[in-house]
Design a protein around this motif. Sequence first.
Motif, mmCIF file in Angstrom:
data_model
loop_
_atom_site.group_PDB
_atom_site.id
_atom_site.type_symbol
_atom_site.label_atom_id
_atom_site.label_comp_id
_atom_site.label_asym_id
_atom_site.label_seq_id
_atom_site.Cartn_x
_atom_site.Cartn_y
_atom_site.Cartn_z
ATOM 1 N N UNK A 96 0.690 -24.028 4.973
ATOM 2 C CA UNK A 96 0.402 -25.319 5.180
ATOM 3 C C UNK A 96 0.932 -26.327 3.979
ATOM 4 N N UNK A 97 1.250 -27.569 4.166
ATOM 5 C CA UNK A 97 1.996 -28.309 3.046
ATOM 6 C C UNK A 97 0.708 -28.434 2.099
ATOM 7 N N UNK A 98 0.833 -28.559 0.714
ATOM 8 C CA UNK A 98 0.138 -28.624 0.083
ATOM 9 C C UNK A 98 -0.906 -27.545 -0.366
ATOM 10 N N UNK A 99 -0.772 -26.477 0.243
ATOM 11 C CA UNK A 99 -1.751 -25.480 0.396
ATOM 12 C C UNK A 99 -2.100 -25.133 -1.130
ATOM 13 N N UNK A 100 -3.566 -24.669 -1.257
ATOM 14 C CA UNK A 100 -4.002 -24.105 -2.598
ATOM 15 C C UNK A 100 -3.331 -23.076 -3.095
ATOM 16 N N UNK A 101 -3.100 -23.088 -4.328
ATOM 17 C CA UNK A 101 -1.866 -21.725 -4.739
ATOM 18 C C UNK A 101 -2.906 -20.526 -4.832
ATOM 19 N N UNK A 102 -4.171 -20.639 -4.900
ATOM 20 C CA UNK A 102 -4.897 -19.543 -4.694
ATOM 21 C C UNK A 102 -4.788 -18.712 -3.262
ATOM 22 N N UNK A 103 -4.820 -19.697 -2.247
ATOM 23 C CA UNK A 103 -4.315 -19.262 -0.760
ATOM 24 C C UNK A 103 -2.971 -18.719 -0.571
ATOM 25 N N UNK A 104 -2.075 -19.351 -1.257
ATOM 26 C CA UNK A 104 -0.705 -18.816 -1.253
ATOM 27 C C UNK A 104 -0.563 -17.306 -1.628
ATOM 28 N N UNK A 105 -1.477 -17.065 -3.167
ATOM 29 C CA UNK A 105 -1.299 -15.742 -3.827
ATOM 30 C C UNK A 105 -2.081 -14.812 -3.084
ATOM 31 N N UNK A 106 -3.103 -15.235 -2.446
ATOM 32 C CA UNK A 106 -3.854 -14.282 -1.542
ATOM 33 C C UNK A 106 -3.081 -13.897 -0.025
ATOM 34 N N UNK A 107 -2.237 -14.899 0.393
ATOM 35 C CA UNK A 107 -1.249 -14.527 1.582
ATOM 36 C C UNK A 107 -0.338 -13.941 1.049
ATOM 37 N N UNK A 108 0.267 -13.984 -0.043
ATOM 38 C CA UNK A 108 1.398 -13.025 -0.489
ATOM 39 C C UNK A 108 0.587 -11.442 -0.699
ATOM 40 N N UNK A 109 -0.295 -11.603 -1.281
ATOM 41 C CA UNK A 109 -1.074 -10.012 -1.608
ATOM 42 C C UNK A 109 -1.243 -9.457 -0.173
ATOM 43 N N UNK A 110 -1.775 -10.284 0.851
ATOM 44 C CA UNK A 110 -2.076 -9.655 2.009
ATOM 45 C C UNK A 110 -0.626 -9.191 2.807
ATOM 46 N N UNK A 111 0.397 -9.958 2.802
ATOM 47 C CA UNK A 111 1.771 -9.677 3.119
ATOM 48 C C UNK A 111 2.200 -7.881 2.384
ATOM 49 N N UNK A 112 2.004 -8.000 1.106
ATOM 50 C CA UNK A 112 2.439 -6.985 0.472
ATOM 51 C C UNK A 112 1.551 -5.619 1.023
ATOM 52 N N UNK A 113 0.384 -6.093 1.418
ATOM 53 C CA UNK A 113 -0.432 -4.758 1.871
ATOM 54 C C UNK A 113 0.156 -4.177 3.241
ATOM 55 N N UNK A 114 0.906 -5.040 4.000
ATOM 56 C CA UNK A 114 1.347 -4.565 5.230
ATOM 57 C C UNK A 114 2.154 -3.422 5.381
ATOM 58 N N UNK A 115 2.567 -2.941 4.071
ATOM 59 C CA UNK A 115 3.752 -2.001 3.711
ATOM 60 C C UNK A 115 2.839 -0.720 3.438
ATOM 61 N N UNK A 116 1.539 -0.581 3.615
ATOM 62 C CA UNK A 116 0.287 0.624 3.261
ATOM 63 C C UNK A 116 0.711 1.650 4.065
ATOM 64 N N UNK A 117 0.633 2.769 3.960
ATOM 65 C CA UNK A 117 0.778 3.814 4.748
ATOM 66 C C UNK A 117 -0.570 4.110 5.552
ATOM 67 N N UNK A 118 -0.412 4.668 6.842
ATOM 68 C CA UNK A 118 -1.701 4.509 7.834
ATOM 69 C C UNK A 118 -1.473 5.778 8.701
ATOM 70 N N UNK A 119 -2.530 6.479 9.146
ATOM 71 C CA UNK A 119 -2.506 7.519 10.167
ATOM 72 C C UNK A 119 -1.761 7.055 11.318
ATOM 73 N N UNK A 120 -0.727 7.743 11.539
ATOM 74 C CA UNK A 120 0.210 7.660 12.862
ATOM 75 C C UNK A 120 0.640 6.132 12.843
ATOM 76 N N UNK A 121 0.716 5.808 11.554
ATOM 77 C CA UNK A 121 1.197 4.441 11.393
ATOM 78 C C UNK A 121 0.425 3.407 12.466
ATOM 79 N N UNK A 122 -0.752 3.403 12.417
ATOM 80 C CA UNK A 122 -1.533 2.883 13.147
ATOM 81 C C UNK A 122 -1.636 1.347 12.696
ATOM 82 N N UNK A 123 -1.800 1.099 11.297
ATOM 83 C CA UNK A 123 -1.929 -0.179 10.645
ATOM 84 C C UNK A 123 -2.978 -0.813 11.055
ATOM 85 N N UNK A 124 -4.327 0.049 10.971
ATOM 86 C CA UNK A 124 -5.558 -0.553 11.554
ATOM 87 C C UNK A 124 -6.397 -1.445 10.661
#
Length: 331
Positions: free
Chosen positions: A7-35
């Motif tokens: 969103x335009x004018x998004x709170x910086x905390x929301x932006x950094x939380x979103x960036x952290x969530x995006x980084x987490x998508x690289x995590x390993x998972x069993x059978x690469x299920x990404x559960x």
Amino acid sequence: MNSTPTRTGQDPRVRVLEAAARQSLHAPSVFNTQPWRWRITADALELRGDPDRQLTHTDPDGRLLMLSCGAALHHARVSLAAFGWAAVVERLPDPSDPSLLARIRTTGPIDLDVPAGRLVDAIPRRRTDRRAYGDRPVPEAVLARLGDAVEAEGAHLHVVRPDQMPMLAVSTGRAAEAELADPAYREELNRWTNRPAGSGDGVPAATAVRPSPRRVPLRDYAPGGAAGLSAGTDFDRGAAYLILFGEDDEPAAWLRGGEALSALLLTATAEGLASAPLSDAVELAWPRRMMRDLLAGIGSPYLIVRVGWGPEAELPPAPRRAPGDVIEVVD
């Protein structure tokens, strides 16, 4: 990949939380299920398990699902620290809502965490490398640093001794044979190795490794010979086999075990090592008891991890789900 709406004018905390969530998508998972799924509010990042992605036959207790989600949680935590944000983590915060695994609340800016930055730099470089590793042994000092990383997350690491290797190899091999003889397991394996185009998950044949002689057998993700990668000419002689374990065998401990797994794998990558989690020997009750025997009964085994010096040729990246399918930003 698709992106989560910003969103335009998004709170910086929301932006950094979103960036952290995006980084987490690289995590390993069993059978690469990404559960996992993430929900972002003004000051919190909520992690939920996705029961539709649980391996109901291979992982009926949800142990591997929790380990996978714990790895994603650690990826997000270290990302926030590397971005210069302090955070408090509540694990399993609501007993009435077992799907809510963790809530991360930001508490304000801090100085950049240099060690966390080193791990975050390793996130996009880490691969599950199922190819054979070379003869060069992993230095004791490096193994000690891997152990320290795991201990810092509340779990423990056992380096399998040479005299224990036969038990590990036999347990893993027999577990794999028992699973392959089970039609329900084969159906589940087929489901996650033959995913629809664009699903962004699973273990496609192009990333699977053809079976070859190993010190410890590896799961065959492409039965029938369709694997796209060669194991290479080495035989894992220099590889170290590590048992990740904890003092308890229940969901909260599995989640912390997954955080320790992430710390282990990212530290190994930062050290220049290749790594591959092995879960065959913990998926069935009887080999899991044998792994507990290797620990002299002092803990509950969560996973085995092979580390070593891998081939120089770069691996293709594993498929990843689109952020917009996993991350929800709440107004």
